[in-house]
Design a protein around this motif. Sequence first.
Motif, PDB file in Angstrom:
ATOM      1  N   LYS A  23       0.870  -1.187   0.000  1.00 43.91           N
ATOM      2  CA  LYS A  23       0.000   0.000   0.000  1.00 43.91           C
ATOM      3  C   LYS A  23       0.903   1.232   0.000  1.00 43.91           C
ATOM      4  O   LYS A  23       1.808   1.340   0.823  1.00 43.91           O
ATOM      5  CB  LYS A  23      -0.902  -0.006   1.217  1.00 43.91           C
ATOM      6  N   VAL A  24       0.652   2.160  -0.913  1.00 47.94           N
ATOM      7  CA  VAL A  24       1.472   3.354  -1.088  1.00 47.94           C
ATOM      8  C   VAL A  24       0.608   4.599  -0.886  1.00 47.94           C
ATOM      9  O   VAL A  24      -0.529   4.642  -1.336  1.00 47.94           O
ATOM     10  CB  VAL A  24       2.109   3.369  -2.498  1.00 47.94           C
ATOM     11  N   VAL A  25       1.195   5.595  -0.201  1.00 51.18           N
ATOM     12  CA  VAL A  25       0.537   6.894  -0.019  1.00 51.18           C
ATOM     13  C   VAL A  25       1.570   7.980  -0.290  1.00 51.18           C
ATOM     14  O   VAL A  25       2.692   7.925   0.225  1.00 51.18           O
ATOM     15  CB  VAL A  25      -0.021   7.052   1.413  1.00 51.18           C
ATOM     16  N   TYR A  26       1.205   8.954  -1.117  1.00 55.37           N
ATOM     17  CA  TYR A  26       2.026  10.130  -1.374  1.00 55.37           C
ATOM     18  C   TYR A  26       1.516  11.262  -0.479  1.00 55.37           C
ATOM     19  O   TYR A  26       0.315  11.371  -0.238  1.00 55.37           O
ATOM     20  CB  TYR A  26       1.882  10.609  -2.820  1.00 55.37           C
ATOM     21  N   LYS A  27       2.425  12.121  -0.069  1.00 58.67           N
ATOM     22  CA  LYS A  27       2.012  13.271   0.739  1.00 58.67           C
ATOM     23  C   LYS A  27       2.888  14.467   0.398  1.00 58.67           C
ATOM     24  O   LYS A  27       4.102  14.331   0.255  1.00 58.67           O
ATOM     25  CB  LYS A  27       2.140  12.938   2.229  1.00 58.67           C
ATOM     26  N   LEU A  28       2.263  15.638   0.269  1.00 58.36           N
ATOM     27  CA  LEU A  28       2.969  16.912   0.118  1.00 58.36           C
ATOM     28  C   LEU A  28       2.580  17.785   1.303  1.00 58.36           C
ATOM     29  O   LEU A  28       1.401  17.883   1.644  1.00 58.36           O
ATOM     30  CB  LEU A  28       2.565  17.632  -1.171  1.00 58.36           C
ATOM     31  N   SER A  29       3.573  18.416   1.905  1.00 60.24           N
ATOM     32  CA  SER A  29       3.319  19.266   3.062  1.00 60.24           C
ATOM     33  C   SER A  29       3.997  20.618   2.860  1.00 60.24           C
ATOM     34  O   SER A  29       4.949  20.743   2.096  1.00 60.24           O
ATOM     35  CB  SER A  29       3.870  18.592   4.325  1.00 60.24           C
ATOM     36  N   ASN A  30       3.510  21.615   3.574  1.00 57.52           N
ATOM     37  CA  ASN A  30       4.142  22.938   3.535  1.00 57.52           C
ATOM     38  C   ASN A  30       4.543  23.376   4.936  1.00 57.52           C
ATOM     39  O   ASN A  30       4.738  24.559   5.175  1.00 57.52           O
ATOM     40  CB  ASN A  30       3.217  23.971   2.888  1.00 57.52           C
ATOM     41  N   SER A  31       4.672  22.413   5.858  1.00 54.98           N
ATOM     42  CA  SER A  31       5.030  22.760   7.238  1.00 54.98           C
ATOM     43  C   SER A  31       6.175  21.900   7.729  1.00 54.98           C
ATOM     44  O   SER A  31       6.154  20.681   7.584  1.00 54.98           O
ATOM     45  CB  SER A  31       3.846  22.550   8.176  1.00 54.98           C
ATOM     46  N   SER A  32       7.151  22.564   8.326  1.00 49.06           N
ATOM     47  CA  SER A  32       8.215  21.862   9.038  1.00 49.06           C
ATOM     48  C   SER A  32       8.058  22.230  10.511  1.00 49.06           C
ATOM     49  O   SER A  32       7.127  22.946  10.890  1.00 49.06           O
ATOM     50  CB  SER A  32       9.593  22.282   8.510  1.00 49.06           C
ATOM     51  N   MET A  33       8.964  21.799  11.328  1.00 51.29           N
ATOM     52  CA  MET A  33       8.874  22.131  12.751  1.00 51.29           C
ATOM     53  C   MET A  33       9.097  23.627  12.988  1.00 51.29           C
ATOM     54  O   MET A  33       8.623  24.178  13.964  1.00 51.29           O
ATOM     55  CB  MET A  33       9.886  21.320  13.543  1.00 51.29           C
ATOM     56  N   SER A  34       9.803  24.290  12.071  1.00 48.80           N
ATOM     57  CA  SER A  34      10.157  25.684  12.307  1.00 48.80           C
ATOM     58  C   SER A  34       9.407  26.699  11.447  1.00 48.80           C
ATOM     59  O   SER A  34       9.397  27.880  11.776  1.00 48.80           O
ATOM     60  CB  SER A  34      11.664  25.871  12.101  1.00 48.80           C
ATOM     61  N   GLN A  35       8.797  26.258  10.347  1.00 48.39           N
ATOM     62  CA  GLN A  35       8.105  27.230   9.494  1.00 48.39           C
ATOM     63  C   GLN A  35       7.008  26.571   8.668  1.00 48.39           C
ATOM     64  O   GLN A  35       7.006  25.370   8.473  1.00 48.39           O
ATOM     65  CB  GLN A  35       9.090  27.967   8.588  1.00 48.39           C
ATOM     66  N   THR A  36       6.091  27.424   8.205  1.00 45.13           N
ATOM     67  CA  THR A  36       4.989  26.987   7.358  1.00 45.13           C
ATOM     68  C   THR A  36       5.006  27.825   6.093  1.00 45.13           C
ATOM     69  O   THR A  36       5.163  29.050   6.150  1.00 45.13           O
ATOM     70  CB  THR A  36       3.640  27.162   8.083  1.00 45.13           C
ATOM     71  N   GLY A  37       4.832  27.161   4.954  1.00 50.45           N
ATOM     72  CA  GLY A  37       4.852  27.856   3.678  1.00 50.45           C
ATOM     73  C   GLY A  37       3.702  28.846   3.540  1.00 50.45           C
ATOM     74  O   GLY A  37       2.640  28.680   4.139  1.00 50.45           O
ATOM     75  N   SER A  38       3.947  29.876   2.759  1.00 55.02           N
ATOM     76  CA  SER A  38       2.920  30.890   2.496  1.00 55.02           C
ATOM     77  C   SER A  38       1.738  30.241   1.779  1.00 55.02           C
ATOM     78  O   SER A  38       1.917  29.386   0.912  1.00 55.02           O
ATOM     79  CB  SER A  38       3.502  32.010   1.631  1.00 55.02           C
ATOM     80  N   ASP A  39       0.524  30.687   2.130  1.00 52.80           N
ATOM     81  CA  ASP A  39      -0.662  30.060   1.556  1.00 52.80           C
ATOM     82  C   ASP A  39      -1.059  30.626   0.195  1.00 52.80           C
ATOM     83  O   ASP A  39      -2.115  30.287  -0.331  1.00 52.80           O
ATOM     84  CB  ASP A  39      -1.832  30.125   2.533  1.00 52.80           C
ATOM     85  N   CYS A  40      -0.219  31.450  -0.395  1.00 52.32           N
ATOM     86  CA  CYS A  40      -0.526  32.019  -1.709  1.00 52.32           C
ATOM     87  C   CYS A  40      -0.165  31.061  -2.850  1.00 52.32           C
ATOM     88  O   CYS A  40      -0.517  31.326  -3.994  1.00 52.32           O
ATOM     89  CB  CYS A  40       0.210  33.343  -1.893  1.00 52.32           C
ATOM     90  N   PHE A  41       0.490  29.948  -2.552  1.00 56.81           N
ATOM     91  CA  PHE A  41       0.934  29.027  -3.599  1.00 56.81           C
ATOM     92  C   PHE A  41      -0.105  27.944  -3.855  1.00 56.81           C
ATOM     93  O   PHE A  41      -0.728  27.427  -2.940  1.00 56.81           O
ATOM     94  CB  PHE A  41       2.269  28.377  -3.209  1.00 56.81           C
ATOM     95  N   LYS A  42      -0.272  27.635  -5.141  1.00 57.36           N
ATOM     96  CA  LYS A  42      -1.116  26.522  -5.593  1.00 57.36           C
ATOM     97  C   LYS A  42      -0.189  25.539  -6.311  1.00 57.36           C
ATOM     98  O   LYS A  42       0.760  25.945  -6.992  1.00 57.36           O
ATOM     99  CB  LYS A  42      -2.185  26.996  -6.582  1.00 57.36           C
ATOM    100  N   TYR A  43      -0.463  24.264  -6.160  1.00 56.01           N
ATOM    101  CA  TYR A  43       0.396  23.229  -6.729  1.00 56.01           C
ATOM    102  C   TYR A  43      -0.353  22.420  -7.769  1.00 56.01           C
ATOM    103  O   TYR A  43      -1.510  22.035  -7.564  1.00 56.01           O
ATOM    104  CB  TYR A  43       0.909  22.300  -5.628  1.00 56.01           C
ATOM    105  N   THR A  44       0.313  22.164  -8.872  1.00 55.45           N
ATOM    106  CA  THR A  44      -0.161  21.248  -9.898  1.00 55.45           C
ATOM    107  C   THR A  44       0.920  20.182 -10.022  1.00 55.45           C
ATOM    108  O   THR A  44       2.096  20.508 -10.185  1.00 55.45           O
ATOM    109  CB  THR A  44      -0.378  21.965 -11.241  1.00 55.45           C
TER     110      THR A  44
END
Length: 160
Positions: free
Chosen positions: A39-60
Amino acid sequence: MKKVTFLLATLLIGGLMLTGCKKDPQPTPDPDPQPTTTKVVYKLSNSSMSQTGSDCFKYTFSYQGADGQMVTVNDVTLPWTSPELTVTLPFTAKMEGQATFNEADLPDPVIFGQLYYLYANGDECQFGGELMAVERNAFMPYLAENPDILKFSYSKTINR
């Protein structure tokens, strides 16, 4: 005649001893069968322990589906997790894509990038990516010097 009978009896007993003492072959244990699927699951995140990515980005992006075909996902905000896929082994998991944004929506500072994860049977088997922070007025010049900075690609072959 007694000597011949004795000789024949001795040969007969010796022959029986040689053929009757065979050991049964030891059964060899079957090795544990290797799994043929996982069983395989892919995951993309924008948060590390120290920072969170800006929410203005959209991903394709696209990822390798269970049937071997690439599945495309458009205009996603992070975090994102794929459905659980049952794949046949060996399987080459692959994900590639890029982020887009509207320049007027850029915050100060701009935190961009992504962290990607790949799980097989619930265990993390690959991790990568990064998040970066740049002042808003420096982001566009930085992007001009590094045009591929918002793109990502990775792959990993899973054997078990």
